[in-house]
Design an enzyme around this catalytic site. Structure first.
Site, PDB file in Angstrom:
ATOM      1  N   SER A 104       2.769  -3.564   8.313  1.00 48.00           N
ATOM      2  CA  SER A 104       2.798  -4.189   9.634  1.00 48.00           C
ATOM      3  C   SER A 104       4.190  -4.705   9.970  1.00 48.00           C
ATOM      4  CB  SER A 104       1.803  -5.349   9.700  1.00 48.00           C
ATOM      5  OG  SER A 104       0.487  -4.896   9.486  1.00 48.00           O
ATOM      6  N   GLU A 164     -15.433  -2.685   1.442  1.00 49.27           N
ATOM      7  CA  GLU A 164     -16.072  -2.232   0.212  1.00 49.27           C
ATOM      8  C   GLU A 164     -15.442  -2.888  -1.020  1.00 49.27           C
ATOM      9  OE1 GLU A 164     -17.028   0.292   3.462  1.00 49.27           O
ATOM     10  OE2 GLU A 164     -15.069  -0.283   2.688  1.00 49.27           O
ATOM     11  N   SER A 206       0.820  -1.215   0.000  1.00 51.72           N
ATOM     12  CA  SER A 206       0.000   0.000   0.000  1.00 51.72           C
ATOM     13  C   SER A 206       0.851   1.261   0.000  1.00 51.72           C
ATOM     14  CB  SER A 206      -0.924   0.015   1.218  1.00 51.72           C
ATOM     15  OG  SER A 206      -1.861  -1.036   1.157  1.00 51.72           O
ATOM     16  N   GLU A 222      -4.102 -13.464   1.642  1.00 53.92           N
ATOM     17  CA  GLU A 222      -4.330 -12.552   2.758  1.00 53.92           C
ATOM     18  C   GLU A 222      -5.798 -12.550   3.176  1.00 53.92           C
ATOM     19  OE1 GLU A 222      -2.782  -8.118   3.903  1.00 53.92           O
ATOM     20  OE2 GLU A 222      -3.694  -8.365   1.933  1.00 53.92           O
TER      21      GLU A 222
END
Length: 412
Positions: free
Chosen positions: A173, A378, A141, A256
């Site tokens: 993370s 979403e 990301s 994931e």
């Protein structure tokens, strides 16, 4: 020893073997707090100490032959069927043990290297990963590429036998505690956004890699932003084809979703929720019993969906359940359990020194993580609409447009 009525004789024997092994090496997890359930730490030293304990447990799993039950033997696994992995996870959840974030890195990086990596990459990385010698993180990301991950702008420019990488990643993370990372970077800005991406393995100790922990509302610094400044990555660290990294990324993203959706929480499990209601003297209230029953039912439904997927995979078929279904169902169930736990505690749910505050107060403060991490709900609902229900995809005008010419591409 606990038995499962649905186990076949072979599965029952395997479960007994697992129970014996775990009982000899770990203590059963009691209701409430335990070292394996702690997700927040007061400082970096405490974070590292927790990670070191997770690494020690991962090494114990590897030495016992349980680190990757369904991986091929030549990759460091046991070569067993997937149902064995599921049974082991069910039994391990009863004990105060965890591999922590190590398990996530293995679940994401391991299959990518195993399916798309070269023999040299598999030999170099898979066994150290399983032993807990090396911690892996995910560098996907970006500030302008989250839900629309393919819009990422981190650049990797070829320079002889190396790529030079510049850019910024975010929400990574445990990047500050990791040794290696899986990285997506753009290698062809003239190609459409899905076509010009390459998948890299990056040594997190390379010059120019700078993780900066992000302190979140619950006090945790689990997430990071990672700055990449003239980071040199050998061409040999490309996984798959140059400009073909989106195929590898899709495997990682699918794993994931299934990992998150199929994972059973420990600290905020329904068993602990029911125990909390009993300690608070509210387990006999009719409305409370209904809410507890709803939480229990959702947890069991999630468990059965995961079992169904595993059984279909065990038979060599394609799962009839999409990973996005499990992920959204899990995130909603987790949110509702956290809210109920906090309501049971009243004011102690968000403040004070009550023994259960850390668990349930953290769930309230961290309630949106499940609906964002691993892809937003979403995005996953869009996946379900298209892949499961067969609905027409949303209109897209950028599919064949070079990334450089798209909104969100390079400016100026």
């Amino acid at each position: 020893m606990a038995q499962h009525s649905e186990d076949t004789p072979e599965q029952a024997a395997f479960r007994a073997e697992v129970q014996d092994w775990l009982s000899a090496r770990a203590v059963r997890r009691e209701d409430g707090d335990g070292w394996s359930t702690r997700t927040t730490h007061p400082d970096v030293a405490a974070e590292k100490a927790h990670m070191d304990r997770c690494r020690a447990w991962q090494r114990e799993l590897y030495d016992g032959g349980w680190a990757a039950i369904d991986w091929p033997v030549d990759h460091g696994g046991r070569g067993g069927p997937r149902w064995q992995r599921q049974i082991f996870q069910q039994e391990a959840a009863r004990f105060d043990v965890t591999s922590g974030f190590l398990a996530a890195g293995i679940a994401l990086a391991g299959p990518a290297i195993g399916h798309f990596g070269t023999e040299e990459q598999k030999t170099r990385h898979l066994r150290p990963m399983l032993r807990g010698d090396v911690v892996w993180c995910q560098l996907f990301s970006e500030p302008g590429a989250g839900s629309d991950l393919a819009n990422l702008g981190t650049r990797a420019d070829r320079d002889g036998d190396e790529f030079v990488v510049n850019g910024q990643k975010v929400w990574n993370s445990s990047a500050h505690l990791s040794d290696w990372g899986i990285l997506l970077a753009r290698t062809d800005p003239e190609a459409p956004k899905h076509k010009g991406i390459t998948f890299f393995l990056v040594d997190m100790h390379t010059a120019g890699v700078e993780p900066r922990p992000i302190r979140t509302i619950n006090g945790s610094a689990h997430f990071n932003e990672v700055f990449l400044s003239d980071v040199r990555i050998p061409v040999d660290n490309v996984v798959g084809e140059v400009n073909g990294g989106w195929a590898v990324a899709r495997l990682v993203l699918a794993n994931e979703s299934t990992m998150i959706g199929g994972g059973m929480d420990r600290a905020d499990s329904t068993a602990n929720l029911i125990a909390l209601a009993q300690r608070r003297g509210r387990s006999g209230e009719p409305l409370m019993r209904q809410e507890l029953a709803r939480a229990y039912t959702r947890e069991k439904l999630l468990d059965h969906m995961g079992r169904r997927m595993q059984e279909e995979l065990r038979r060599g078929g394609r799962p009839s359940l999409d990973g996005s279904v499990l992920k959204v169902f899990w995130s909603e169930s987790r949110r509702d359990r956290g809210d109920l736990g906090a309501r049971l505690l009243g004011g102690f749910g968000v403040s004070g020194d009550h023994a259960d505050t850390q668990v349930w107060g953290n769930e309230v403060l961290n309630r949106f993580w499940g609906s964002i991490g691993g892809g937003t709900d979403e995005v996953h609902r869009n996946n379900m609409a298209e892949r499961v229900l067969g609905l027409p995809p949303e209109p897209r005008v950028d599919k064949h447009v070079p990334w450089r010419d798209q909104v969100g591409g390079p400016q100026g």
